[in-house]
Write a protein that holds these residues in place. Structure first.
Motif, PDB file in Angstrom:
ATOM      1  N   PRO A  75       0.799  -1.231   0.000  1.00 26.30           N
ATOM      2  CA  PRO A  75       0.000   0.000   0.000  1.00 26.30           C
ATOM      3  C   PRO A  75       0.834   1.286   0.000  1.00 26.30           C
ATOM      4  N   HIS A  76       2.126   1.177   0.357  1.00 26.13           N
ATOM      5  CA  HIS A  76       2.994   2.351   0.395  1.00 26.13           C
ATOM      6  C   HIS A  76       3.815   2.497  -0.882  1.00 26.13           C
ATOM      7  N   GLY A  77       3.594   1.614  -1.866  1.00 25.58           N
ATOM      8  CA  GLY A  77       4.278   1.713  -3.149  1.00 25.58           C
ATOM      9  C   GLY A  77       5.580   0.938  -3.242  1.00 25.58           C
ATOM     10  N   ALA A  81      -6.923  -5.892   4.778  1.00 25.80           N
ATOM     11  CA  ALA A  81      -7.861  -6.047   3.665  1.00 25.80           C
ATOM     12  C   ALA A  81      -7.141  -5.910   2.326  1.00 25.80           C
ATOM     13  N   PHE A  82      -6.141  -5.048   2.252  1.00 25.84           N
ATOM     14  CA  PHE A  82      -5.367  -4.877   1.018  1.00 25.84           C
ATOM     15  C   PHE A  82      -4.749  -6.207   0.589  1.00 25.84           C
TER      16      PHE A  82
END
Length: 66
Positions: A17-19, A33-34
């Motif tokens: 989620p942070h790339g 959930a991601f």
């Protein structure tokens, strides 16, 4: 929070989620959930994280002063 060892499927580049890229060897991450969506989509394999090795206590050196 539950943590899992997450490994990308062969030849896929998966970003968190942070790339940041998920290493091909996998990484232990919180199973949010991601990551559940990535597993459901078939991009990531989720496994139980490896157990931490038990730290060995330092033994006293043999021989000391006589």
């Amino acid at each position: 929070m539950i943590k899992k060892l997450l490994t990308p499927k062969a030849e896929l580049v998966v970003r968190d989620p942070h790339g940041r890229r998920l290493p091909t060897k996998g990484a232990v991450k919180p199973f949010t959930a991601f990551w559940r969506r990535r597993v459901k989509d078939g991009d990531v394999i989720a496994q139980q994280p490896p157990k931490q090795p038990i730290a060995k206590s330092k033994s006293s050196k043999k021989g000391g002063n006589t």
